[in-house]
Write a protein that holds these residues in place. Sequence first.
Motif, mmCIF file in Angstrom:
data_model
loop_
_atom_site.group_PDB
_atom_site.id
_atom_site.type_symbol
_atom_site.label_atom_id
_atom_site.label_comp_id
_atom_site.label_asym_id
_atom_site.label_seq_id
_atom_site.Cartn_x
_atom_site.Cartn_y
_atom_site.Cartn_z
ATOM 1 N N LEU A 287 40.072 31.535 14.119
ATOM 2 C CA LEU A 287 40.363 31.325 15.539
ATOM 3 C C LEU A 287 39.094 31.178 16.360
ATOM 4 O O LEU A 287 39.037 30.342 17.280
ATOM 5 N N ASN A 288 38.060 31.944 16.059
ATOM 6 C CA ASN A 288 36.810 31.815 16.814
ATOM 7 C C ASN A 288 36.220 30.414 16.669
ATOM 8 O O ASN A 288 35.710 29.831 17.633
ATOM 9 N N SER A 289 36.279 29.872 15.466
ATOM 10 C CA SER A 289 35.760 28.521 15.245
ATOM 11 C C SER A 289 36.572 27.484 16.021
ATOM 12 O O SER A 289 36.015 26.516 16.550
ATOM 13 N N CYS A 290 37.880 27.683 16.096
ATOM 14 C CA CYS A 290 38.736 26.774 16.855
ATOM 15 C C CYS A 290 38.389 26.822 18.350
ATOM 16 O O CYS A 290 38.344 25.789 19.024
ATOM 17 N N LEU A 291 38.131 28.023 18.863
ATOM 18 C CA LEU A 291 37.740 28.162 20.273
ATOM 19 C C LEU A 291 36.370 27.545 20.522
ATOM 20 O O LEU A 291 36.146 26.881 21.550
#
Length: 334
Positions: A287-291
């Motif tokens: 999720l952090n990479s997506c953000l």
Amino acid sequence: MFQEKTLKDRRPRAHFLTGFDFSSPKPFDVVGLGLNAVDNLCVVPHFPRYDSKLRMLDFSRQGGGQAATAMVACQRLGLTTRYVGKSGEGEFGHYSRRSLEEEKVDIQGVKIVAGARNQFAFILIDQTTGERTIIWDRDQRLVMLPGEVPRDIICSAKVLLIDGHDSAAAVQAARYAKGEEMVVVMDAERISEETAELVSLVDVVIGEKHFPERFTGSDDIKGALKEIANRGPHVAGVTLGNEGALAYCEGQFYYSPAYQVSCRDTTGAGDVFHAAFVRSLFEDWDLNSCLDFSNAVAALKCQKLGGRAGIPCFDEVMELMEQDKRLPCKGSFL
């Protein structure tokens, strides 16, 4: 981590997507339902005073609207896209539809309303800050009703993106999508009678910075995101402008700082953020990479005038992310 995939199998596979069956082939990656518009963008040295005259510094006409712009961004980032909505007749309607067709967005789901003028806006952009003020109009006949949502077109994709403006129609589209085990992503801005039901139907809801408080009544942003997630979404997030983005998923908060760029115009930044988040679902990312990816796409857009002119391609986003120049966060939510 951020090497581009071929997307030849075109299946959403982000780490936090669980319980979805993507084995059935679909002809499109994402379908967007919501607004389309024509944006007339005027750059001014400062916001005009009452009863004054002010010479503009620059002007541009571009296609706009949350869902329509998001589909353009998804297309440029490598996905196959469709747009569903209503369009008016006349110059504005023709321009709006053509702006999608030129980007290879499928518009079979667009219904042209006889006698109606397409949604349009005049947008004043402050030259110094890049912040904008929007003056808009939309014919009520352009509102899509639940019975007008084309099930076959909605269900022809793997992901549904809704902007929640025609909320009753968005609820119907989300129901169709859930029946097909599609991922449903919501760009949350407007509050309506159907918003609570809509939030309960989506898998990812990411609101503009004031949405969590307006929707829940809580000024505690983390508490508000938890409450939103408890209503059904797997991911509840919020965009925070130059402070980045924050999301809550499975009992944990994820924060991504904004990227440092020279901001000319913030118009459409939220639209392309959501498009980038959809694109990130097709990568094997957390999720952090997506953000991070979504923040980078939004930042690059802000370097140019209008919601669409600055939408980058995938390689441009990777280049900015590799530089990893971030703005310091001043938020109290960390």
